[in-house]
Write a protein that holds these residues in place. Structure first.
Motif, PDB file in Angstrom:
ATOM      1  N   GLY A  33       2.402   6.901  -8.678  1.00 60.90           N
ATOM      2  CA  GLY A  33       0.728   7.040  -8.837  1.00 60.90           C
ATOM      3  C   GLY A  33      -0.012   6.335  -7.950  1.00 60.90           C
ATOM      4  O   GLY A  33       0.429   5.240  -7.697  1.00 60.90           O
ATOM      5  N   PHE A  34      -1.463   6.232  -7.734  1.00 59.30           N
ATOM      6  CA  PHE A  34      -2.130   5.710  -6.915  1.00 59.30           C
ATOM      7  C   PHE A  34      -3.302   5.333  -7.827  1.00 59.30           C
ATOM      8  O   PHE A  34      -4.437   6.058  -7.448  1.00 59.30           O
ATOM      9  CB  PHE A  34      -2.452   6.150  -5.527  1.00 59.30           C
TER      10      PHE A  34
ATOM     11  N   TRP B 260      -6.595   4.940   0.008  1.00 60.05           N
ATOM     12  CA  TRP B 260      -6.522   5.629  -1.251  1.00 60.05           C
ATOM     13  C   TRP B 260      -6.459   7.212  -1.317  1.00 60.05           C
ATOM     14  O   TRP B 260      -5.992   7.791  -2.227  1.00 60.05           O
ATOM     15  CB  TRP B 260      -7.552   4.870  -2.064  1.00 60.05           C
ATOM     16  N   ILE B 261      -7.774   7.431  -0.641  1.00 61.81           N
ATOM     17  CA  ILE B 261      -7.827   9.075  -0.335  1.00 61.81           C
ATOM     18  C   ILE B 261      -6.607   9.797   0.119  1.00 61.81           C
ATOM     19  O   ILE B 261      -6.033  10.832  -0.346  1.00 61.81           O
ATOM     20  CB  ILE B 261      -9.102   9.081   0.579  1.00 61.81           C
ATOM     21  N   GLN B 268       1.739  10.462  -1.545  1.00 59.47           N
ATOM     22  CA  GLN B 268       2.290   9.253  -0.843  1.00 59.47           C
ATOM     23  C   GLN B 268       1.454   8.245  -0.415  1.00 59.47           C
ATOM     24  O   GLN B 268       0.497   8.489   0.189  1.00 59.47           O
ATOM     25  CB  GLN B 268       3.173   9.902   0.439  1.00 59.47           C
ATOM     26  N   SER B 269       1.980   6.987  -0.439  1.00 55.04           N
ATOM     27  CA  SER B 269       1.213   5.776  -0.135  1.00 55.04           C
ATOM     28  C   SER B 269       1.284   5.991   1.497  1.00 55.04           C
ATOM     29  O   SER B 269       1.937   6.612   2.266  1.00 55.04           O
ATOM     30  CB  SER B 269       1.992   4.718  -0.278  1.00 55.04           C
ATOM     31  N   VAL B 270       0.144   5.257   2.326  1.00 52.75           N
ATOM     32  CA  VAL B 270       0.109   5.181   3.476  1.00 52.75           C
ATOM     33  C   VAL B 270       1.254   4.712   4.162  1.00 52.75           C
ATOM     34  O   VAL B 270       1.674   5.303   5.277  1.00 52.75           O
ATOM     35  CB  VAL B 270      -1.045   4.335   3.817  1.00 52.75           C
ATOM     36  N   GLY B 296       1.680  -3.607  -5.016  1.00 52.91           N
ATOM     37  CA  GLY B 296       2.422  -3.000  -4.044  1.00 52.91           C
ATOM     38  C   GLY B 296       1.621  -1.882  -3.058  1.00 52.91           C
ATOM     39  O   GLY B 296       2.376  -1.353  -2.454  1.00 52.91           O
ATOM     40  N   THR B 297       0.312  -1.818  -3.442  1.00 58.00           N
ATOM     41  CA  THR B 297      -0.461  -1.041  -2.609  1.00 58.00           C
ATOM     42  C   THR B 297      -0.410  -1.654  -1.094  1.00 58.00           C
ATOM     43  O   THR B 297      -0.842  -2.765  -0.930  1.00 58.00           O
ATOM     44  CB  THR B 297      -1.960  -1.143  -3.085  1.00 58.00           C
TER      45      THR B 297
END
Lengths: 427, 427
Positions: A33-34, B260-261, B268-270, B296-297
């Motif tokens: 999740g984000f 984030w969008i 999925q993360s960037v 971890g972002t």
């Protein structure tokens, strides 16, 4: 880095802990999740990231928590393993150490919280399994399996004549001349028969492991911190205890000292040397990495994360005594020295019940069994297990709740022997 | 992470600083030796690792200082670039912006503290140069070039219909509904025409950049820290200032919000999306990585480190509007949208003297010159420069002492144009 937990001492009983399915990191939803839900985040300032069951996520994600240094695979094409899967392996049965009901190979994977396992037989990939946080594109902490790779590099240097195993540590590293390492030989370091004051008893607030962990951390130190700030500085503080050469004592600081000896000898860090001598020459699929201290020193005693099949390539190279696809990457003598083993009497004094008659040499564990098996071993179930008689290499990554391998040996060592016999009987 | 220094504002004059040769990190001996001499260590607790000249080492070594997240290249073989080097390029001359003596291409590499530069012409590698901390096996911080890759992913999603550029940020991210982003459209975020209170004036202790840096750091926060702890938390604190859609304002937080969008849209993360959509499909030679925050972002606005030739592969893919070796990796519309450009009037209000008549769209800089050139740009001289008319892609990594690209534009932008004309004249 909470290095202490990486070396971890813990009770052997895991009876009250969730099993492999219940503790699966995907099921538990860590870091999904984000942002992830607060109770499912593993990150700063959480310092319990290596506690169970979080460790089942963390073993695949050290670099997201800590600074790291790459072991480059280079830029060439990976050299694929020849695959020849044998579906019969799952049904191989064995009797756990200490008795009990026979168990299948397949069942043992769950019991041992296996995250990944491959078997090479005669160089061919006959078994491959992924679970938990790992898949074929990921890497996993090898924990003290790292020691055996550091040890292999040292044995290569000895076999090549670049490193004198009879030299005193204090001669090679003047910074350690006044420490407990000073009058130990390189060979004693490599066999872990140094006499050093270093307790890993986490129950003792005075144990040296606490100072070691604080020194090894790459994160900023508290403002009032006065202790050593790097592996190098910590090693210089180690005091002698007892005589060198008499008893095997499994102390990670020996491998850190060996990593320093290797770096001083070759002018390359363990991470760069491992890349140049091994990783770039095996057709590895993935770059690996080391965790580091506050000045980028790779953690030679336990910091490696690598791909499962890449560790299998390394295991096969060791089984083949340094030969890879008709090329010699290092002298066969390097592996032959390891296989001759260390002093069994010194080893026996340490009392490893699951490794009777064993020894330790070049940072590898010798079983001295009928098959001449030897292994790299890391906490929570990591291993490279090499059976020369069966021409078999097993690599296991795991996240067993209990750090000490005594907790998983009973359902892994006899399983390895059983599958070796199965593969030999198949021929 | 001292993100502030990554975004850095600094004087444009570098006259009193050592030149490229004198500041070469190899010459200065950063991090050489085991351990390095104390005055040559870059690590914790040193927080000045991105100050000149240390930054000339650091740009190749972020992962050794900070937690990071991989952008996997996958397990396939790299697809080599076709090499057709043109030794005539070094002698190409140009006149720096603002006049002055003509300068050769070769001389400009030194003047601009270039660490690596490749030129692709019609997809062939015609020029390649490494210096400073970089070689072909290494990676280098791309700084705000990262923004353009995040923007490309967003444009792909828009072109595929997965992301509505007219949607309000607050609809997609309820967590930002009450923030300054809430009523901005995705398109305004992608063009950086949002009206947000966010000052990057490091001379102002009240500037939001300080709180942003503190929130973004992956290292443990001070015990008394009360502020936001992640990119997500910081973005929710951003207040509105002025109207959306009126003026271009280059604020990194737009890209963090866009990341984030993207994550919320795709699941999925960037970093993972960049791997899946681009890195694994181009035959990249090396995995890349992002720096991350405390959970971890990935730092979507500036955290990417990558290999030079891999960024060239990405540039070529953009030039070719998503087609790679006869396969379509994403809709051509994604690049066509970028090339149509943003609002020139909104851009003009920001007063970029070196980019007259330019605009910004999808996190790319449009020159709107005769060749239709457009670029990704990052502090200290990073760029992917794409000239569709000349069928040319230039990627430069650099460690110029001055963060703002205005300091190197005068000897880079006209050089790119001159080499484009040279390559076209050669045909």
């Amino acid at each position: 880095m909470a290095c202490g937990t990486l070396l971890g001492a813990a009770a052997l009983a895991a009876d009250d802990l969730p099993d492999a399915a219940a503790s699966d990191p995907r099921t538990l939803g860590w870091m999904q999740g984000f942002p992830p839900p607060p109770e499912r985040i593993i990150g700063q300032p959480d310092t319990d990231y290596f506690g169970f069951p979080k460790l089942r996520w963390t073993v695949c994600h050290f670099r997201e928590l800590l600074p790291t240094r790459r072991v480059s695979r280079g830029l060439g094409a990976p050299i694929p393993l020849v695959t020849d899967l044998d579906p019969g392996i799952d049904a191989v049965t064995f009797t756990p150490l200490g008795g009990g009901e026979p168990m299948t190979w397949e069942a043992a994977l769950e019991v041992n919280y296996t995250d990944g396992l491959v078997i090479l037989h005669r160089g061919r990939l006959v078994y491959e399994h992924y679970a938990g946080c790992l898949d074929e594109t990921g890497v996993h902490g090898a924990m003290s399996v790292t020691k055996s790779l550091t040890g292999l590099l040292a044995e290569i240097l000895v076999a090549e004549g670049a490193l004198d195993e009879d030299a005193r540590v204090g001669e090679l590293l003047p910074e350690l001349a006044e420490s407990g390492f000073g009058d130990a030989t390189v060979r004693q370091v490599m066999e872990m028969t140094t006499g050093l004051a270093f307790s890993e008893d986490y129950a003792d607030p005075e144990a040296e492991i606490w100072a070691y962990n604080a020194a090894a951390s790459p994160l900023p130190k508290p403002a009032d911190y006065q202790g050593p700030r790097t592996y190098y500085e910590f090693l210089a503080t180690v005091r002698p205890e007892g005589a060198h050469g008499e008893a095997f004592g499994y102390r990670t600081i020996n491998t850190d000292a060996l990593g320093w000896i290797i770096a001083r000898t070759t002018g390359q860090s363990v991470s760069d040397l491992l890349s140049e001598r091994i990783w770039q020459r095996l057709g590895a699929e993935q770059s690996a990495y080391f965790t580091v201290d506050s000045i980028g020193t790779p953690f030679a005693g336990g910091g490696l994360s690598a791909g499962l099949r890449d560790l299998a390539r390394v295991g096969q190279l060791v089984l083949d005594e340094g030969e890879f696809q008709g090329q010699r990457l290092f002298p066969a003598e390097a592996v032959q020295r390891i296989r001759r083993g260390g002093d069994p009497a010194a080893f026996a004094r340490a009392g490893y019940a699951n490794l009777p008659g064993g020894s330790y040499r070049g940072m590898w564990w010798l079983l001295h069994n009928a098959h001449g098996a030897f292994a790299a071993r890391g906490v929570h179930g990591q291993t490279i297990y090499i059976d020369p008689t069966a021409e078999m290499v097993i690599v296991r990554f795991a996240s067993h709740p209990v750090a000490a391998n005594a907790a998983n040996d009973s359902t892994s060592l006899p399983a390895y022997q059983a599958v070796a016999e199965y593969l030999m009987g198949r021929d």
